[in-house]
Structures are given as C-alpha cells and as structure tokens.
Enzyme design. Structure first.
Site, PDB file in Angstrom:
ATOM      1  N   ASN A 178     -30.644  68.496 -50.086  1.00  0.00           N
ATOM      2  CA  ASN A 178     -32.136  68.787 -50.666  1.00  0.00           C
ATOM      3  C   ASN A 178     -32.749  67.488 -50.736  1.00  0.00           C
ATOM      4  OD1 ASN A 178     -31.558  71.399 -50.825  1.00  0.00           O
ATOM      5  ND2 ASN A 178     -31.028  71.216 -53.110  1.00  0.00           N
ATOM      6  N   GLY A 235     -31.942  68.615 -60.411  1.00  0.00           N
ATOM      7  CA  GLY A 235     -31.265  69.641 -60.728  1.00  0.00           C
ATOM      8  C   GLY A 235     -30.177  70.199 -59.668  1.00  0.00           C
ATOM      9  N   ASP A 236     -30.381  69.971 -58.419  1.00  0.00           N
ATOM     10  CA  ASP A 236     -29.514  70.595 -57.461  1.00  0.00           C
ATOM     11  C   ASP A 236     -29.578  69.522 -56.519  1.00  0.00           C
ATOM     12  OD1 ASP A 236     -28.055  71.890 -55.757  1.00  0.00           O
ATOM     13  OD2 ASP A 236     -29.519  73.644 -55.343  1.00  0.00           O
ATOM     14  N   LEU A 237     -29.223  68.156 -56.463  1.00  0.00           N
ATOM     15  CA  LEU A 237     -29.540  67.131 -55.658  1.00  0.00           C
ATOM     16  C   LEU A 237     -28.360  66.725 -54.995  1.00  0.00           C
ATOM     17  CD1 LEU A 237     -31.890  65.037 -55.215  1.00  0.00           C
ATOM     18  CD2 LEU A 237     -30.790  63.463 -56.635  1.00  0.00           C
TER      19      LEU A 237
END
Length: 275
Positions: free
Chosen positions: A177, A171-173
């Site tokens: 991260n 979701g926040d790749l």
C-alpha cells in the site's frame, strides 16, 4: 490524465466512500502524499494512475519524515473515522472485507481492546482460526489493555507510559500500500483512523519494506519514538495477524496450525511479556 478504476459489484455499502474519505484525510495532513481521488460511487473508485519506480534509500528516508508529519496531524479520538466519513470502516481484501469498528476512546488501550482485538476474537470465524490456548492469550492481552497497562504509567521503567495523542493513521500500511513514484512514496488503499503511530510502523515491518531502516531513520528525525518501541511491535502487529489468520489460514485442523495463527500466538505471548 491516466486513471485507475477500482471496482467491485456488490461491495459493502459505503466501502468506496470510506476509502475516498481516508485518502483525502491523509492527503490533507501535508505529509506523505496519498493518491488523488477523482470520482467515487457505490461500486467503484476512480483514482489518478501512479507511475511506479524502484525505491531508493533517499526516497525511503523522505517517506519516513513525511509519514511522521501525517501522524502528527492527529485525529479527534482513538478510533475516529476520517473526516468526511461517519461510521465503521473496512479492513481486508476487496473481495472479503471485514468491518472495522469506529470508536471515540480517550486511551489507545481501550480502543485497541474494544474496537480491534475484541471484535475479531468474537467473530465465529475466530473459533476456527485459533486454538483455545491462543484465544486465551489474546483475551489476556485484551484484559491488560482494558486495565490501562499500556497507557497509565504503572511500570517502573516508564517504557510503557503512553500519553500520546491520537495519530492520523493509514491503518493498513503494509508495503503493497506504498507506491514508489518519481515524486516519492504515495499512500494507497487505506483503512484510515485515529490510532497509535507505532501501529503504522509495525504494519510496515510485518511483511517487509524496502529500506525500512531508512524509513525509520527518517521518521525518528521528524518525531522521535518512545523508548522500547521495538519491543512493542508484536503488540501492534497482533490485530493484522489475527485478521490474516481469520481470512487466509486453511480450515484444516480448525486452522490452528496455519502460519498466521502461529504468528498470532507468538505475538500475543510477546505482548504479554511486556513489563
């Protein structure tokens, strides 16, 4: 055991519990590993400390294959929160996270419109971040999503037909991260939810990633992507670009001339060009 403590006094209620649930949900897929959660409380998260190494082409390709396995583990619905968490999530920096609405939509288009683009566009801060022209373009993308243009196969070439089940997303790749360790790439700091597999890959491309071509090659080995996925990258990047414009573009001139606002405008228009 070496540990890493992530903390913030006055964090939104449930912020760290949501992140912990996301890490455990991703790890349980048996694909790309996620950092181990050791302890969680209202004001902190205690994690296993990771040893970083330089990425290699071989590690990137293995990560792509593992990420496809994570996505294939699925989710209950588009917008579903990770197992162990009930309610909305969070997206953005630790100091200023924005709510990330949970949903249970049967199609990706409805989810993306109602739980991602629409809520961001409705924020008072969005009126200062985007010009009327850009807001109108985003609104047109939302209308097409709600009409099912990217879900129901109304197009002649079939490239927009999409009946994929919800994927299990980080979701926040973005590259920051993904931690490259001696054991391969490990996921950190998720905004985990059920969504479209192309979204994670579009995030990974947004700010650049080491050996991205090898990541994508590995992914395609494990789960071939639908034709035309490259053309849909701007559509999937629209949400993170909007969020970055709202959070980080300078307020001068209403923020309209900030770099993220301009990228948002280009992404919205590229999405509208999909036929």
């Amino acid at each position: 055991m070496a540990t890493f403590r992530k903390d913030r006094s006055g964090a939104p209620r449930g912020f760290f519990a949501c992140e912990a649930a996301g890490l455990r949900w991703l790890a349980s897929a048996g694909g790309a590993p996620a950092v181990t959660v050791l302890e969680v409380d209202e004001d902190h998260l205690l994690l296993d400390r990771l040893d970083q190494v330089a990425p290699t082409p071989e590690a990137a390709e293995a990560f792509g294959r593992a990420l496809a396995v994570t996505h294939d583990a699925g989710a209950d619905a588009f917008g579903a929160p990770p197992a162990g968490w009930d309610g909305d999530g969070f997206f953005g920096p630790l100091e200023d996270p924005l709510p990330m609405p949970a949903a249970a939509e049967p199609t990706w288009g409805a989810f993306y419109a109602r739980a991602r683009l629409g809520p961001l566009l409705d924020l008072p801060r969005a009126r200062h971040a985007f010009s009327p022209r850009t807001r109108a373009a985003i609104g047109d993308v939302i209308d097409r999503l709600l009409a099912g243009d990217f879900d129901d196969g109304d197009f002649d070439d079939g490239d927009l037909d999409d009946d994929e089940a919800p994927a299990r997303l980080h979701g926040d790749l973005w590259n920051g991260n993904v931690m490259w360790t001696p054991d391969g790439a490990t996921l950190i700091d998720p905004a985990a939810h059920g969504g479209h597999r192309e979204t994670d890959l579009a995030f990974l491309a947004l700010f650049g990633s080491p050996f991205l071509d090898r990541v994508l090659a590995g992914y395609q080995q494990a789960h071939p992507l639908r034709p035309g996925w490259q053309d849909r990258v701007p559509l999937h990047q629209l949400y993170p670009l909007m969020l970055h414009a709202i959070l980080f573009d300078p307020p001068e001139h209403g923020g309209y001339h900030g770099g993220y606002a301009q990228q948002t405008d280009r992404a919205a228009r590229a999405a509208l060009s999909l036929r």
